[in-house]
Structure formats: structure tokens, C-alpha cells
Scaffold this motif. Structure first.
Motif, PDB file in Angstrom:
ATOM      1  N   THR A 196     -14.569  -7.457  10.546  1.00 21.16           N
ATOM      2  CA  THR A 196     -13.655  -7.611  10.069  1.00 21.16           C
ATOM      3  C   THR A 196     -14.009  -6.362   9.034  1.00 21.16           C
ATOM      4  O   THR A 196     -12.509  -5.675   8.229  1.00 21.16           O
ATOM      5  CB  THR A 196     -14.927  -8.459   8.458  1.00 21.16           C
ATOM      6  OG1 THR A 196     -14.846  -9.440   8.869  1.00 21.16           O
ATOM      7  CG2 THR A 196     -14.269  -8.253   7.059  1.00 21.16           C
ATOM      8  N   LEU A 244     -11.287  -4.616  11.135  1.00 17.66           N
ATOM      9  CA  LEU A 244      -9.922  -5.045  10.058  1.00 17.66           C
ATOM     10  C   LEU A 244      -9.049  -4.662   8.778  1.00 17.66           C
ATOM     11  O   LEU A 244      -8.398  -3.990   8.811  1.00 17.66           O
ATOM     12  CB  LEU A 244      -9.746  -6.757   9.732  1.00 17.66           C
ATOM     13  CG  LEU A 244      -8.936  -6.663   9.929  1.00 17.66           C
ATOM     14  CD1 LEU A 244      -7.568  -7.114  10.535  1.00 17.66           C
ATOM     15  CD2 LEU A 244      -8.676  -8.402  10.010  1.00 17.66           C
ATOM     16  N   ALA A 245     -10.152  -4.508   8.145  1.00 20.02           N
ATOM     17  CA  ALA A 245     -10.461  -4.239   6.860  1.00 20.02           C
ATOM     18  C   ALA A 245      -9.817  -2.155   6.881  1.00 20.02           C
ATOM     19  O   ALA A 245      -8.742  -1.816   6.226  1.00 20.02           O
ATOM     20  CB  ALA A 245     -10.945  -3.998   5.879  1.00 20.02           C
ATOM     21  N   THR A 246     -10.373  -1.300   7.772  1.00 19.10           N
ATOM     22  CA  THR A 246      -9.796  -0.262   8.063  1.00 19.10           C
ATOM     23  C   THR A 246      -8.721   0.166   8.784  1.00 19.10           C
ATOM     24  O   THR A 246      -7.893   1.355   8.359  1.00 19.10           O
ATOM     25  CB  THR A 246     -11.184   0.370   9.019  1.00 19.10           C
ATOM     26  OG1 THR A 246     -12.343   0.441   8.181  1.00 19.10           O
ATOM     27  CG2 THR A 246     -11.306   1.944   9.358  1.00 19.10           C
ATOM     28  N   ALA A 247      -8.558  -0.341   9.597  1.00 25.23           N
ATOM     29  CA  ALA A 247      -7.314  -0.954  10.404  1.00 25.23           C
ATOM     30  C   ALA A 247      -6.128  -1.127   9.338  1.00 25.23           C
ATOM     31  O   ALA A 247      -4.915  -0.821   9.525  1.00 25.23           O
ATOM     32  CB  ALA A 247      -7.364  -1.792  11.455  1.00 25.23           C
ATOM     33  N   GLN A 248      -6.789  -2.245   8.912  1.00 27.36           N
ATOM     34  CA  GLN A 248      -5.289  -2.763   7.259  1.00 27.36           C
ATOM     35  C   GLN A 248      -4.647  -1.483   6.219  1.00 27.36           C
ATOM     36  O   GLN A 248      -4.164  -0.561   5.996  1.00 27.36           O
ATOM     37  CB  GLN A 248      -5.623  -3.451   6.630  1.00 27.36           C
ATOM     38  CG  GLN A 248      -5.520  -5.179   7.755  1.00 27.36           C
ATOM     39  CD  GLN A 248      -6.042  -5.823   7.091  1.00 27.36           C
ATOM     40  OE1 GLN A 248      -7.111  -6.291   6.257  1.00 27.36           O
ATOM     41  NE2 GLN A 248      -5.303  -7.469   7.022  1.00 27.36           N
ATOM     42  N   LYS A 249      -5.680  -0.696   6.096  1.00 26.97           N
ATOM     43  CA  LYS A 249      -5.599   0.101   5.615  1.00 26.97           C
ATOM     44  C   LYS A 249      -4.735   1.682   5.950  1.00 26.97           C
ATOM     45  O   LYS A 249      -4.343   1.504   5.636  1.00 26.97           O
ATOM     46  CB  LYS A 249      -6.929   1.271   4.711  1.00 26.97           C
ATOM     47  CG  LYS A 249      -7.165   2.017   4.557  1.00 26.97           C
ATOM     48  CD  LYS A 249      -8.239   2.753   3.867  1.00 26.97           C
ATOM     49  CE  LYS A 249      -8.319   4.332   3.200  1.00 26.97           C
ATOM     50  NZ  LYS A 249      -9.807   4.870   3.742  1.00 26.97           N
ATOM     51  N   ASP A 250      -6.018   1.940   7.029  1.00 29.22           N
ATOM     52  CA  ASP A 250      -4.804   2.679   8.067  1.00 29.22           C
ATOM     53  C   ASP A 250      -3.649   2.578   8.104  1.00 29.22           C
ATOM     54  O   ASP A 250      -2.739   3.420   7.915  1.00 29.22           O
ATOM     55  CB  ASP A 250      -5.409   3.039   9.823  1.00 29.22           C
ATOM     56  CG  ASP A 250      -6.421   3.645   8.836  1.00 29.22           C
ATOM     57  OD1 ASP A 250      -7.282   4.005   8.827  1.00 29.22           O
ATOM     58  OD2 ASP A 250      -7.194   3.420  10.349  1.00 29.22           O
ATOM     59  N   LEU A 251      -3.394   1.149   8.384  1.00 26.02           N
ATOM     60  CA  LEU A 251      -1.549   0.787   8.998  1.00 26.02           C
ATOM     61  C   LEU A 251      -0.516   1.287   7.563  1.00 26.02           C
ATOM     62  O   LEU A 251       0.424   1.370   7.297  1.00 26.02           O
ATOM     63  CB  LEU A 251      -1.999  -0.752   8.752  1.00 26.02           C
ATOM     64  CG  LEU A 251      -0.200  -0.858   9.623  1.00 26.02           C
ATOM     65  CD1 LEU A 251       0.417  -0.330  10.391  1.00 26.02           C
ATOM     66  CD2 LEU A 251      -0.348  -3.044   9.303  1.00 26.02           C
ATOM     67  N   ALA A 252      -1.606   0.569   6.280  1.00 24.29           N
ATOM     68  CA  ALA A 252      -0.594   0.660   4.665  1.00 24.29           C
ATOM     69  C   ALA A 252      -1.040   2.012   5.353  1.00 24.29           C
ATOM     70  O   ALA A 252       0.938   3.045   4.311  1.00 24.29           O
ATOM     71  CB  ALA A 252      -1.401   0.245   4.260  1.00 24.29           C
ATOM     72  N   GLU A 253      -1.090   2.941   5.192  1.00 24.41           N
ATOM     73  CA  GLU A 253      -1.484   4.601   5.172  1.00 24.41           C
ATOM     74  C   GLU A 253       0.207   5.001   5.909  1.00 24.41           C
ATOM     75  O   GLU A 253       0.772   5.699   5.753  1.00 24.41           O
ATOM     76  CB  GLU A 253      -2.589   5.534   5.190  1.00 24.41           C
ATOM     77  CG  GLU A 253      -3.781   5.370   4.352  1.00 24.41           C
ATOM     78  CD  GLU A 253      -4.972   5.699   4.225  1.00 24.41           C
ATOM     79  OE1 GLU A 253      -5.434   6.755   5.787  1.00 24.41           O
ATOM     80  OE2 GLU A 253      -6.090   5.895   3.945  1.00 24.41           O
ATOM     81  N   GLN A 286       1.939   3.596   7.230  1.00 25.23           N
ATOM     82  CA  GLN A 286       3.502   3.101   6.234  1.00 25.23           C
ATOM     83  C   GLN A 286       4.153   3.898   5.498  1.00 25.23           C
ATOM     84  O   GLN A 286       5.274   3.653   5.853  1.00 25.23           O
ATOM     85  CB  GLN A 286       3.177   1.410   5.938  1.00 25.23           C
ATOM     86  CG  GLN A 286       3.459   0.427   7.032  1.00 25.23           C
ATOM     87  CD  GLN A 286       3.173  -1.143   7.058  1.00 25.23           C
ATOM     88  OE1 GLN A 286       2.783  -1.386   5.786  1.00 25.23           O
ATOM     89  NE2 GLN A 286       3.280  -1.885   7.602  1.00 25.23           N
TER      90      GLN A 286
END
Length: 173
Positions: free
Chosen positions: A69, A72-81, A83
Motif C-alpha cells: 500500500t 502504491l501510494a508512492t508510485a501514484q504520487k510519483d506518477l502524478a508528479e 504527469q
């Protein structure tokens, strides 16, 4: 006592046999008592070990879930950054390409203006040169015509008057 005398059964029918030894009720009672006495100890320890293994596996699974989890949160944050950065790069690229296009257009207009000015200057120079050549040619032809016509139109008195006027005009200047 007769070897086999059913109390409530008649020959060939179902009946109830109350002879304890014949019906193995005592054996069954001993087996059930032994099972009740020993089974919880044997099965209890096996079940307890199995329960501990299951709890340990559940705790490991919960820890892995927590780690997953967080990842996943780190990956989602990295993905948002990423993007946001990609959108910024895309916007910067559009601004840069528009700037390059406008600069290219400006340079093209300037080059065309210089070419037009150069051709206009060349055309004006050529026109001035041709005009000057035509004036010289016209003056030469006029002088030749005047010189050809002069002897027939000027007599000696007219020639003297012309010379006198020329001398006077030179004195005024």
C-alpha cells in the motif's frame, strides 16, 4: 440361559438387544471416554500450532499489504508528479515552438523586405543610370544638331552678338 434370546424381538424381526457385552456399548463408552480425554490434548496442541502458523501468516500478509500500500501510494504520487512535469514540458514545448515559429516568420518578413529593398534600390540605380545615359545622349544629339544647324543660321553679325552675350554672361557669374 439360552444362547441368544431376544427380549423384544420375535424371530426374523427387528428388536432391541439390551445385553451390554453383546452390543459393545461398554467398548464404545471406553473409546469415547478415551477420545474425550486424550483428543483435546493431542488435537488441541496440533490445532494450537496450526492457529499460530495461520496467525503468523496473517501478520506477514498484513505487513506485506502495508508495504504494498505504501509503495502504491508512492508510485501514484510519483506518477502524478511525472504527469504534471510532462504537462509542463508539453506546455513549454508549445510555447517554444510558437516562439520559434514567430521568430522564423519575423526573419522571413525581414529577409523579404531586404530583398525587396535591394531589388528596389537596384531598380532605382538602373533607372537613374539609364536616365543619365539618355540625358547625355539627348544632350549630345542636341549639340550635334545645333552644331550642324549653326553655320546655316548664324551669319557673322549674329555670331559676334552671341559671343558678346556669352562674354557678358560669364562676367555676371
Amino acid at each position: 440361559m439360552a444362547p441368544h434370546t431376544p427380549l423384544f424381538a420375535s424371530e426374523g424381526h427387528f428388536g432391541l438387544n439390551l445385553n451390554l457385552f453383546e452390543t459393545n456399548v461398554i467398548n464404545l463408552a471406553i473409546v469415547i471416554a478415551a477420545l474425550v480425554w486424550f483428543l483435546p490434548k493431542v488435537l488441541g496442541s496440533a490445532l494450537e500450532r496450526r492457529r499460530e502458523v495461520i496467525l503468523s501468516d496473517l501478520q506477514d500478509a498484513e505487513e506485506r499489504l502495508g508495504v504494498a500500500t505504501a509503495a502504491l501510494a508512492t508510485a501514484q504520487k510519483d506518477l502524478a508528479e511525472a504527469q504534471i512535469k510532462a504537462d509542463q514540458i508539453r506546455a513549454d514545448g508549445k510555447v517554444r515552438s510558437e516562439s520559434i515559429r514567430l521568430e522564423s516568420e519575423r526573419r522571413t518578413v525581414e529577409a523579404m523586405a531586404l530583398l525587396k529593398q535591394g531589388s528596389s534600390n537596384d531598380l532605382q540605380s538602373e533607372a537613374d543610370r539609364v536616365s543619365e545615359k539618355l540625358r547625355r545622349e539627348a544632350a549630345r544629339l542636341a549639340v550635334e544638331k545645333a552644331l550642324a544647324a549653326l553655320p546655316s543660321k548664324l551669319d557673322a553679325g549674329a555670331q559676334l552678338a552671341l559671343i558678346d552675350r556669352s562674354i557678358e554672361s560669364l562676367g555676371e557669374v
